[in-house]
Enzyme design. Structure first.
Site, PDB file in Angstrom:
ATOM      1  N   ASN A  10       0.875  -1.257  -0.074  1.00  0.00           N
ATOM      2  CA  ASN A  10      -0.361   0.030   0.321  1.00  0.00           C
ATOM      3  C   ASN A  10       0.828   1.472   0.112  1.00  0.00           C
ATOM      4  O   ASN A  10       1.196   1.534   1.200  1.00  0.00           O
ATOM      5  CB  ASN A  10      -0.854   0.265   1.074  1.00  0.00           C
ATOM      6  N   TRP A  11       0.827   2.375  -1.416  1.00  0.00           N
ATOM      7  CA  TRP A  11       1.567   2.911  -1.425  1.00  0.00           C
ATOM      8  C   TRP A  11       1.264   4.146  -0.282  1.00  0.00           C
ATOM      9  O   TRP A  11       1.584   5.965  -0.384  1.00  0.00           O
ATOM     10  CB  TRP A  11       2.024   3.018  -3.012  1.00  0.00           C
ATOM     11  N   LYS A  12      -0.189   4.614  -0.350  1.00  0.00           N
ATOM     12  CA  LYS A  12      -1.245   5.600   0.335  1.00  0.00           C
ATOM     13  C   LYS A  12      -1.071   6.488  -0.704  1.00  0.00           C
ATOM     14  O   LYS A  12      -0.584   6.327  -1.807  1.00  0.00           O
ATOM     15  CB  LYS A  12      -0.157   5.858   1.978  1.00  0.00           C
ATOM     16  N   HIS A  95      -9.541   1.192   5.318  1.00  0.00           N
ATOM     17  CA  HIS A  95      -8.361   1.199   5.531  1.00  0.00           C
ATOM     18  C   HIS A  95      -8.437   1.978   7.060  1.00  0.00           C
ATOM     19  O   HIS A  95      -9.250   2.943   6.965  1.00  0.00           O
ATOM     20  CB  HIS A  95      -7.308   1.232   4.731  1.00  0.00           C
ATOM     21  N   GLU A 167      -5.245  -5.266  10.888  1.00  0.00           N
ATOM     22  CA  GLU A 167      -3.882  -4.108  11.252  1.00  0.00           C
ATOM     23  C   GLU A 167      -4.456  -3.603  12.147  1.00  0.00           C
ATOM     24  O   GLU A 167      -5.414  -2.902  12.463  1.00  0.00           O
ATOM     25  CB  GLU A 167      -4.492  -3.234   9.892  1.00  0.00           C
ATOM     26  N   GLY A 235       4.850   1.018   4.853  1.00  0.00           N
ATOM     27  CA  GLY A 235       6.389   2.090   4.434  1.00  0.00           C
ATOM     28  C   GLY A 235       7.514   1.169   3.664  1.00  0.00           C
ATOM     29  O   GLY A 235       7.739   1.644   3.064  1.00  0.00           O
TER      30      GLY A 235
HETATM   31  C1  PEP Z   1      -0.872   0.103   6.583  1.00  0.00           C
HETATM   32  O1  PEP Z   1      -1.034   1.345   7.075  1.00  0.00           O
HETATM   33  O2  PEP Z   1      -1.613  -0.343   6.020  1.00  0.00           O
HETATM   34  C2  PEP Z   1       0.560  -0.154   7.140  1.00  0.00           C
HETATM   35  C3  PEP Z   1       0.587  -1.776   6.460  1.00  0.00           C
HETATM   36  O3  PEP Z   1       1.423  -0.279   7.352  1.00  0.00           O
HETATM   37  P1  PEP Z   1       3.158  -0.043   7.888  1.00  0.00           P
HETATM   38  O4  PEP Z   1       3.820  -1.359   7.107  1.00  0.00           O
HETATM   39  O5  PEP Z   1       3.820   1.130   7.122  1.00  0.00           O
HETATM   40  O6  PEP Z   1       2.688  -0.222   8.909  1.00  0.00           O
END
Ligand code: PEP
Length: 258
Positions: A10-12, A95, A167, A235
């Site tokens: 997920n590149w957000k 999300h 998550e 990230g």
């Molecule tokens: C996310 O926000 O979906 C996520 C998995 O972020 P990170 O891996 O940066 O914790």
């Protein structure tokens, strides 16, 4: 047949179209074609169209990060799942950044899951508790409410393709994932919700991912947890070396599973 391990990046709201294209190019050079690992990238909406023309489809599939639940109409600024249906295979839905920063309610998330399925797009439904909910011991209640409400409009056929990503919001972006025993407990709990609503076959076919602070060093430990079918990576998916290492780690586990 065993489903491949699913690894979603997920590149957000990062990377313009040029940067996204460069990252895909570098990733493509670093990763091999693995039947046992399915790699999905979720770039910004703007990059979906150009990337759909560039990606090696043996290596990647595309996901949207979100879309609107109406198929078309006077909804200024929105893009529908209908518009995305020929571009993406998956879409992230619900999300925590949508739930928290854009006030997406359980009802909106349910509408989006239904709209994705209606348009032939596989939803990657994100669920998970905030720090306050975690500290208050409300994790199960939150998972129950988020899961059952989001999937309640689906048929037992639809549910088999759905992906649910657990998550824990408090662990996102911290570099410190949740402990394996808690991941297992919560993943088992989510599968139990699916079983109670749709039965054993659906529960065994729905794919459950873990997301939050996944980095290469943690991949082996997390994917060794029974019931974890893949990873949602934030990230670390923006760095081609790290993301390629995560995919490689998934491949190593896939070999041991087969
Ligand atoms: C996310 O926000 O979906 C996520 C998995 O972020 P990170 O891996 O940066 O914790």
């Amino acid at each position: 047949m065993k489903k491949p391990i699913l690894v979603v990046g997920n590149w957000k709201m990062h990377l313009n179209t040029q940067e996204a294209s460069t990252l895909v190019h570098r990733l493509s050079q670093s990763i091999k074609v693995h039947r046992s690992v399915e790699v999905v990238i979720a770039p910004s909406l703007l990059s979906l169209q150009p990337l759909s023309l560039e990606i090696d489809r043996r290596k990647f599939r595309l996901a949207a990060q979100d879309a609107y639940f109406k198929d078309e109409g006077a909804f200024t600024g929105e893009v529908s799942f209908t518009m995305l249906r020929d571009l993406v295979h998956y879409s992230i839905v619900g999300h925590s950044s949508r739930r928290i920063s854009f006030n997406e309610t359980l009802e909106v998330v349910r509408e989006k899951v239904n709209a994705a399925v209606r348009n032939g797009i596989v939803p990657i439904l994100c669920v998970g508790e905030t720090k306050e909910e975690h500290d208050a011991g409300e994790t199960k209640q939150v998972l129950h409410d988020q899961v059952t409400s989001a999937i309640s409009g689906l048929t037992s056929e639809d549910i088999r393709d759905v992906v649910v990503a657990y998550e824990p919001v408090w662990a996102i972006g911290t570099g410190d994932p949740e402990k394996p025993e808690s991941i297992k407990r919560n993943i088992d709990y989510i599968r139990m919700q699916v079983r109670e609503l749709y039965g054993e076959t659906a529960a065994s076919e729905v794919r459950l991912l873990y997301g939050a602070s996944v980095e290469p060093d943690f991949v082996h430990g997390i994917l060794s947890i029974e019931g974890v079918d893949g990873l949602l990576v934030g990230g670390a998916s923006l760095n081609h070396k790290q993301f390629a290492a995560i995919i490689d780690g998934a491949y190593q586990i896939a070999i041991t599973r087969s």
